[in-house]
Scaffold this motif. Structure first.
Motif, PDB file in Angstrom:
ATOM      1  N   GLY A 173       0.781  -1.227   0.000  1.00  0.00           N
ATOM      2  CA  GLY A 173       0.000   0.000   0.000  1.00  0.00           C
ATOM      3  C   GLY A 173       0.808   1.269   0.000  1.00  0.00           C
ATOM      4  N   VAL A 174       2.123   1.166   0.075  1.00  0.00           N
ATOM      5  CA  VAL A 174       2.989   2.356   0.079  1.00  0.00           C
ATOM      6  C   VAL A 174       3.603   2.516  -1.303  1.00  0.00           C
ATOM      7  N   ARG A 175       3.607   3.728  -1.801  1.00  0.00           N
ATOM      8  CA  ARG A 175       4.204   4.009  -3.098  1.00  0.00           C
ATOM      9  C   ARG A 175       5.600   4.587  -2.894  1.00  0.00           C
ATOM     10  N   TYR A 176       6.571   3.909  -3.441  1.00  0.00           N
ATOM     11  CA  TYR A 176       7.969   4.280  -3.252  1.00  0.00           C
ATOM     12  C   TYR A 176       8.518   4.957  -4.498  1.00  0.00           C
ATOM     13  N   VAL A 177       9.591   5.716  -4.290  1.00  0.00           N
ATOM     14  CA  VAL A 177      10.310   6.369  -5.373  1.00  0.00           C
ATOM     15  C   VAL A 177      11.804   6.134  -5.165  1.00  0.00           C
ATOM     16  N   GLY A 178      12.524   5.884  -6.261  1.00  0.00           N
ATOM     17  CA  GLY A 178      13.973   5.718  -6.187  1.00  0.00           C
ATOM     18  C   GLY A 178      14.679   6.854  -6.907  1.00  0.00           C
ATOM     19  N   GLY A 179      15.855   7.220  -6.432  1.00  0.00           N
ATOM     20  CA  GLY A 179      16.672   8.252  -7.061  1.00  0.00           C
ATOM     21  C   GLY A 179      18.088   7.741  -7.254  1.00  0.00           C
ATOM     22  N   LEU A 180      18.619   7.888  -8.474  1.00  0.00           N
ATOM     23  CA  LEU A 180      19.940   7.343  -8.798  1.00  0.00           C
ATOM     24  C   LEU A 180      20.878   8.462  -9.214  1.00  0.00           C
ATOM     25  N   ASP A 181      22.017   8.557  -8.529  1.00  0.00           N
ATOM     26  CA  ASP A 181      23.103   9.448  -8.936  1.00  0.00           C
ATOM     27  C   ASP A 181      24.269   8.560  -9.344  1.00  0.00           C
ATOM     28  N   VAL A 182      24.696   8.687 -10.602  1.00  0.00           N
ATOM     29  CA  VAL A 182      25.679   7.764 -11.168  1.00  0.00           C
ATOM     30  C   VAL A 182      27.085   8.368 -11.107  1.00  0.00           C
ATOM     31  N   GLY A 183      28.002   7.606 -10.590  1.00  0.00           N
ATOM     32  CA  GLY A 183      29.424   7.922 -10.633  1.00  0.00           C
ATOM     33  C   GLY A 183      30.184   6.630 -10.856  1.00  0.00           C
ATOM     34  N   LEU A 184      31.268   6.688 -11.574  1.00  0.00           N
ATOM     35  CA  LEU A 184      31.977   5.457 -11.927  1.00  0.00           C
ATOM     36  C   LEU A 184      33.337   5.323 -11.262  1.00  0.00           C
ATOM     37  N   THR A 185      34.087   6.427 -11.137  1.00  0.00           N
ATOM     38  CA  THR A 185      35.452   6.336 -10.614  1.00  0.00           C
ATOM     39  C   THR A 185      35.617   7.216  -9.377  1.00  0.00           C
ATOM     40  N   VAL A 212      16.403   9.782 -12.499  1.00  0.00           N
ATOM     41  CA  VAL A 212      17.833   9.728 -12.814  1.00  0.00           C
ATOM     42  C   VAL A 212      18.230  10.967 -13.602  1.00  0.00           C
ATOM     43  N   ASP A 213      19.532  11.214 -13.647  1.00  0.00           N
ATOM     44  CA  ASP A 213      20.108  12.236 -14.515  1.00  0.00           C
ATOM     45  C   ASP A 213      20.260  11.622 -15.902  1.00  0.00           C
ATOM     46  N   PRO A 214      19.554  12.159 -16.914  1.00  0.00           N
ATOM     47  CA  PRO A 214      19.603  11.521 -18.234  1.00  0.00           C
ATOM     48  C   PRO A 214      20.999  11.517 -18.847  1.00  0.00           C
ATOM     49  N   PHE A 215      21.813  12.480 -18.542  1.00  0.00           N
ATOM     50  CA  PHE A 215      23.153  12.512 -19.106  1.00  0.00           C
ATOM     51  C   PHE A 215      24.011  11.387 -18.555  1.00  0.00           C
ATOM     52  N   GLN A 216      23.853  11.101 -17.256  1.00  0.00           N
ATOM     53  CA  GLN A 216      24.677  10.089 -16.607  1.00  0.00           C
ATOM     54  C   GLN A 216      24.219   8.667 -16.932  1.00  0.00           C
ATOM     55  N   GLY A 233       9.729  -2.284 -19.073  1.00  0.00           N
ATOM     56  CA  GLY A 233       8.530  -1.761 -18.428  1.00  0.00           C
ATOM     57  C   GLY A 233       8.764  -1.069 -17.099  1.00  0.00           C
ATOM     58  N   ILE A 234      10.013  -0.765 -16.769  1.00  0.00           N
ATOM     59  CA  ILE A 234      10.309  -0.060 -15.518  1.00  0.00           C
ATOM     60  C   ILE A 234      10.264   1.441 -15.773  1.00  0.00           C
ATOM     61  N   GLN A 235       9.486   2.155 -14.980  1.00  0.00           N
ATOM     62  CA  GLN A 235       9.334   3.595 -15.177  1.00  0.00           C
ATOM     63  C   GLN A 235      10.602   4.323 -14.740  1.00  0.00           C
ATOM     64  N   VAL A 236      11.177   5.078 -15.647  1.00  0.00           N
ATOM     65  CA  VAL A 236      12.365   5.882 -15.357  1.00  0.00           C
ATOM     66  C   VAL A 236      12.065   7.321 -15.750  1.00  0.00           C
ATOM     67  N   GLU A 237      12.184   8.208 -14.795  1.00  0.00           N
ATOM     68  CA  GLU A 237      11.899   9.624 -15.010  1.00  0.00           C
ATOM     69  C   GLU A 237      13.214  10.386 -15.067  1.00  0.00           C
ATOM     70  N   GLU A 238      13.407  11.132 -16.136  1.00  0.00           N
ATOM     71  CA  GLU A 238      14.635  11.906 -16.274  1.00  0.00           C
ATOM     72  C   GLU A 238      14.500  13.242 -15.553  1.00  0.00           C
ATOM     73  N   PHE A 239      15.533  13.585 -14.798  1.00  0.00           N
ATOM     74  CA  PHE A 239      15.582  14.886 -14.127  1.00  0.00           C
ATOM     75  C   PHE A 239      16.735  15.661 -14.745  1.00  0.00           C
ATOM     76  N   ALA A 240      16.391  16.655 -15.529  1.00  0.00           N
ATOM     77  CA  ALA A 240      17.417  17.436 -16.231  1.00  0.00           C
ATOM     78  C   ALA A 240      18.066  18.414 -15.255  1.00  0.00           C
ATOM     79  N   PHE A 241      19.369  18.295 -15.085  1.00  0.00           N
ATOM     80  CA  PHE A 241      20.089  19.163 -14.162  1.00  0.00           C
ATOM     81  C   PHE A 241      20.399  20.502 -14.844  1.00  0.00           C
ATOM     82  N   SER A 242      19.930  21.568 -14.236  1.00  0.00           N
ATOM     83  CA  SER A 242      20.223  22.933 -14.671  1.00  0.00           C
ATOM     84  C   SER A 242      20.385  23.779 -13.420  1.00  0.00           C
TER      85      SER A 242
END
Length: 472
Positions: free
Chosen positions: A265-277, A333-337, A349-358
């Motif tokens: 019954g709870v609706r969750y949201v995930g946020g991803l910040d990508v870094g590699l090195t 997620v950040d679409p550029f990353q 079918g996984i919903q991914v919402e782009e957040f444009a950083f400005s």
């Protein structure tokens, strides 16, 4: 030859008077505790005093008195400062004391050390950012202005090497001194340990120093930013004006859990910040309760290096597991990353919402997270690394009314960005169904003493009518 404490009292200052004539009761008591400790006295000393309280002169004097009267033959003591310039200033103080006090025949001041001519004992001036500090062995360590030491790994390694060396010499003493700093600095936890532990002798002198005139203090108050005046002259630990948050606010938002399991019954949201090195890769899952509080259910971190970057395949697999476990939660997620990662997830079918950083959108992230923390509308897991990052990131005003999250060169903000992505998303769009979870969890919220500290002035963001639940 006089004993060390007698010699300390006899040192001639630059005004022609002897140290013992002008020292306060606190200074004399500290000198006795360091130079003539009793068998039951603490070997670790924390001495905190405001500007104008002669801490640098006392450091040089303690070093000289010990070197001349107490140091065994050929032994090294260490006076450690934040950088080489500060270390050299300590030597300059010692040079003046040697010349005025008639000690030139006993002590030679060299490039980076004081040398006892007869015994060969030395006090070596070191910088906290020296390349290496391993192998130190001494009966005396004096660490000057520890709250001003760099926040680099090197400086913290210097402290660790110094502190861990104390037990290796029976009767060794360590003195850490300085005026108050930013509670986000790594030394604050050390200071709190010293304040509450019987293993330390803790001394705090409130400010301002009586030697400073009211007119001088008024000018200092007029020119310095409030946090620096509070630290330097009032000897109060205070967060900087540009900090995103304070330890006090974070402590009020801290829960007593590590991970919260998903609930129906709870609706969750995930946020991803990508870094590699250099930067980390961080995913945060959160939800919003009916009382308006944003609850962070879990946060996971991948840390890569140039030799072994973060494996995005592993990240993708983890996101798929979270999607299944947490009610088919969407990800921001950040679409550029993460453009290719987002494409693969969407294909299944996984919903991914782009957040444009400005500049504007990052400002909204920053201000939303700031308000959630300040208004205690955020519940966080008991994660020391997350707490440390939150209290260290900065909130910079890049243009009038436009803010961004930033960090010092030796720190990170990846956890905070990931958290801000979900917090802002939840602030925009309520996602939690009514339930009894909120009151049950809030009753378990705690505020650890070690986290509490005065906060800075953030009036620049206290705008009339601002709501974190406003439109983006």
């Amino acid at each position: 030859m006089a004993d060390a404490l007698d010699l300390m009292h006899a040192l001639v200052l630059d005004n022609g008077r002897r140290w013992g004539e002008v020292a306060t009761d606190v200074q004399r008591s500290n000198a006795r505790a360091v130079l003539e400790p009793g068998p039951a006295d603490a070997r670790l000393h924390w001495y905190e005093a405001p500007k104008g309280y002669s801490k640098s002169t006392d450091t040089a004097g303690l070093s000289l008195a010990w070197l001349v009267a107490d140091a065994p033959e050929l032994v090294e003591g260490y006076a450690i400062a934040g950088d080489l310039d500060q270390a050299n200033r300590l030597l300059d103080k010692a040079r003046g004391l040697v010349a005025r006090s008639g000690l030139a025949g006993l002590v030679r001041v060299e490039a980076h050390r004081l040398l006892q001519v007869r015994t060969g004992a030395r006090v070596v001036a070191l910088a906290a950012d020296a390349p290496t500090a391993e192998g130190l062995l001494s009966p005396l360590y004096i660490c000057d202005e520890v709250p001003r030491w760099p926040t680099t790994r090197g400086a913290q390694a210097m402290w660790t090497a110094t502190f861990s060396s104390v037990p290796k010499w029976p009767g060794a003493r360590l003195v850490a001194l300085g005026h108050a700093g930013d509670p986000a600095h790594w030394s604050f936890k050390l200071r709190e340990r010293a304040r509450t532990s019987r293993g330390w002798r803790f001394t705090r002198v409130p400010g301002p120093a009586p030697r400073l005139s009211p007119a001088d203090l008024a000018e200092q108050r007029a020119v310095l930013v409030p946090s620096e005046y509070a630290r330097r002259h009032e000897n109060r630990w205070t967060a900087g004006e540009d900090r995103l948050t304070s330890r006090e606010d974070v402590a009020a938002c801290l829960g007593d859990y590590d991970v919260l399991d998903p609930r129906p019954g709870v609706r969750y949201v995930g946020g991803l910040d990508v870094g590699l090195t250099h930067d980390r890769c961080v995913v945060t899952v959160a939800h919003r309760e009916v009382d308006g509080r944003v609850v962070v259910d879990r946060q996971h971190v991948w840390e890569g290096s140039r030799a072994r970057p973060v494996n995005l395949g592993e990240v993708e697999g983890y996101l798929r597991e979270l999607h299944r476990a947490y009610g088919r939660c969407p990800f921001r997620v950040d679409p550029f990353q993460a453009v290719h990662l987002a494409q693969r997830l969407r294909a299944d079918g996984i919903q991914v919402e782009e957040f444009a950083f400005s500049s504007q959108s990052v400002g909204r992230l920053a201000v939303t997270l700031y308000r959630l923390l300040a208004d205690r509308l955020l519940l966080l897991p008991a994660d020391e690394d997350l707490v440390d990052e939150l209290v260290n990131v900065r909130l910079r005003e890049t243009a009038p009314g436009v803010f961004r999250i930033d960090h010092d060169p030796d720190r990170h903000d990846d956890r905070v960005i990931s958290l801000a992505l979900v917090a802002h998303r939840l602030a925009e769009r309520p996602t939690t169904q009514p339930g009894r979870f909120s009151g049950m969890l809030l009753a378990r919220t705690r505020m650890p003493d070690v986290l509490t500290a005065p906060s800075g002035d953030r009036s620049a963001l206290a705008r009339d009518g601002f709501s974190p639940w406003g439109s983006s």
